[in-house]
Scaffold this active site. Structure first.
Site, PDB file in Angstrom:
ATOM      1  N   CYS A 185       9.598  69.028  94.724  1.00 18.22           N
ATOM      2  CA  CYS A 185       9.699  70.464  94.453  1.00 18.22           C
ATOM      3  C   CYS A 185       8.315  71.089  94.315  1.00 18.22           C
ATOM      4  CB  CYS A 185      10.538  70.721  93.210  1.00 18.22           C
ATOM      5  SG  CYS A 185       9.912  69.963  91.694  1.00 18.22           S
ATOM      6  N   HIS A 480      10.546  71.046  86.736  1.00 20.70           N
ATOM      7  CA  HIS A 480      10.962  71.472  88.072  1.00 20.70           C
ATOM      8  C   HIS A 480      10.231  72.752  88.450  1.00 20.70           C
ATOM      9  CE1 HIS A 480      13.426  71.867  91.599  1.00 20.70           C
ATOM     10  NE2 HIS A 480      13.859  73.057  91.225  1.00 20.70           N
TER      11      HIS A 480
END
Length: 549
Positions: A185, A480
């Site tokens: 990510c 994230h």
């Protein structure tokens, strides 16, 4: 036609994934499709058939990351994944409940499999068709879908209604999800920024670097700009299916061998690394400015600015000035009072997110005079001795694209601890950098008695407009990254493969980690419509988007 380099391939799956597919083939994925659920905003996640709210089978917890086993469908939290793997032999693979991504218990890492991605996307397409169809037709369509292999996307695409295709195509050209290849990510978030940075998109879409004519291609050498060019061609092709940048990841690994593994990396370090690789490749083929040595590669033309550092002797007042190039500006959050209390209590908890900072406060802190400690005495050229001094930073030349990096990760080498600062940062969408320019700092220092000198002049283009924000959520160990893009005055959230429209309030409330501002100059319009770009000279197909022109 461009031939695929045989040295490129999708990331090699871990042994546990290979063993699973050898034992179950694709039947395991097909049977698992009953657990997939697509939300109205297009996000696919996992639903537990036995409970509305998924909970860990070991601790009954429901917060944080949850994983459902591909073999027995039991759910485990991140603290009990290894326990399930050790107690159940061969139960190595699971799926992230919230994100519908493969996870290996044994490797404690995400894994990537194109077949699993096709399973998720086929479920997404079926759900979209069923949602758009009339209630009278819904039952007949379900019977028709029952005879179709859900892993065959070619059979499913024609079933999508014209209305559904038009609604998807109204997203701006170039807005395409990127598949997570296993804790990537950090890479996807920065790539989304690069893809929508006007100087970079103009450069690659106008064949300033052509992978078919690149000098490295005939001899089979790796070239990171060629892989970036390939991503631009794929993303601006008009296809809205998520794209897997596996070739780029492989090439970046070869250039950054110390980072070549499936672990979460820092998005800011990745940003710097990619710009360095572009510079190394483009610098060799382009001339430098002979007068000031400025690099003319696209990385520096877009992101490069110049910082000024003034060190003033506290004894005689002599000032030594140095200039340093920069592609970003790293800013400290003004958290000294809070951190001092935590250090005194030896707390390792993240900094409280209820306290607030402002971007203007961070920039003021960056340009504020700083008295160097007694152990940081510098040699004064006038006194010819080591003296105490005051240091002040300022911005001599602004870049075309301003990248502001917020230092949210704090590391103490003395106490051997690390923490993430979750403090909320208030930032404007329009930014005026005049107060932080060297010309303004110098005038304030001398009470407006002198004007700018030595090229430190007020830049007529000191006003910027935000177009991208990279946000980090979670902890230092398990976090994230997502990117928020501003296109045509509309904000979009790029969360790996998923693209959704969001309002600006969500962007303002995000834990911003990197912010990207574009200078307000006529050549680069922030909301420029790229859907009507001309066809590339190498005949790449940039399709016009229906309903957007």
């Amino acid at each position: 036609m461009f031939q695929r380099n045989p040295s490129y391939s999708n990331p090699t799956p871990c042994n546990h994934l290979a063993d699973y597919k050898l034992r179950y083939g694709l039947n395991g994925y097909k049977s698992f499709q009953n657990h997939l659920k697509t939300t109205p905003n297009g996000r696919t996640s996992i639903q537990n058939p036995d409970s509305k709210l998924p909970r860990c089978g070991s601790c009954d917890g429901y917060e944080g990351r949850l994983y459902i086993c591909l073999i027995c469908a039991s759910i485990s939290c991140s603290n009990h994944t290894l326990l399930h793997n050790q107690s159940e032999n061969g139960h190595d693979l699971a799926v992230d409940v919230e994100r519908a991504e493969l996870y290996c218990y044994a490797c404690s890492d995400q894994v990537y499999d194109p077949d699993f991605d096709r399973t998720v996307m086929s479920k997404h397409i079926v759900a979209a068709v069923l949602e758009k169809s009339q209630s009278a037709e819904r039952s007949s369509k379900r019977r028709r879908f029952g005879s179709i292999d859900l892993l065959d996307l070619k059979k499913l695409k024609p079933l999508m209604s014209v209305k559904d295709q038009r609604s998807k195509s109204c997203y701006p050209l170039g807005l395409r999800g990127l598949n997570n290849l296993g804790n990537t990510c950090f890479m996807n978030s920065v790539l989304q920024v690069f893809l929508h940075t006007p100087p970079l998109s103009n450069y690659f879409l106008n064949d300033q670097h052509n992978r078919e004519t690149c000098s490295k291609r005939p001899i089979g050498q790796l070239c990171l700009p060629c892989d970036i060019d390939r991503i631009f061609s794929a993303v601006f092709s008009g296809d809205h299916m998520p794209y897997s940048p596996a070739q780029f990841l492989y090439s970046w690994w070869q250039h950054s061998a110390n980072l070549a593994f499936y672990e979460q990396q820092d998005a800011h370090e990745f940003f710097i690394s990619v710009l360095d690789r572009i510079h190394e490749r483009e610098w060799k083929s382009r001339s430098q400015d002979k007068e000031n040595g400025d690099c003319k590669c696209i990385a520096h033309k877009a992101f490069s600015g110049q910082l000024r550092s003034d060190v003033t002797c506290m004894t005689c007042g002599f000032t030594s000035t140095t200039y340093d190039p920069c592609v970003d500006i790293s800013l400290d959050l003004d958290t000294h009072d809070f951190l001092s209390r935590n250090i005194a209590s030896k707390s390792t908890k993240p900094v409280d997110s209820s306290s607030k900072s402002t971007l203007s406060g961070c920039l003021d802190l960056f340009t504020r005079p700083e008295k160097l400690g007694s152990d940081q005495k510098l040699f004064c050229q006038n006194c010819q001795e080591m003296r105490s001094s005051v240091k002040q930073m300022s911005i001599r030349r602004l870049p075309l694209v301003l990248c502001l990096h917020i230092k949210r990760f704090e590391h103490s080498f003395v106490r051997r601890t690390s923490r993430k600062i979750d403090r909320y940062l208030q930032f404007p969408f329009s930014l005026d950098m005049i107060p932080y320019l060297s010309s303004s700092i110098i005038r304030n220092r001398y009470g407006n008695r002198i004007f700018a000198s030595e090229g430190d002049e007020i830049d007529a283009s000191s006003k910027f407009e935000i177009f991208a924000v990279v946000s980090h959520s979670g902890t230092l160990e398990s976090g994230h990254y997502v990117t928020y893009l501003r296109l045509r005055s509309q904000w979009y959230k790029c969360d790996d493969a998923w693209i959704t429209e969001v309002d600006e309030e969500m962007v303002r409330n995000s834990q911003c980690y990197m912010m990207f501002y574009l200078q307000k100059i006529p050549n680069y319009k922030l909301n420029e419509d790229l859907s009507c770009l001309p066809i590339s000279p190498r005949n790449d197909t940039f399709q016009q988007i229906a309903g957007c022109c």
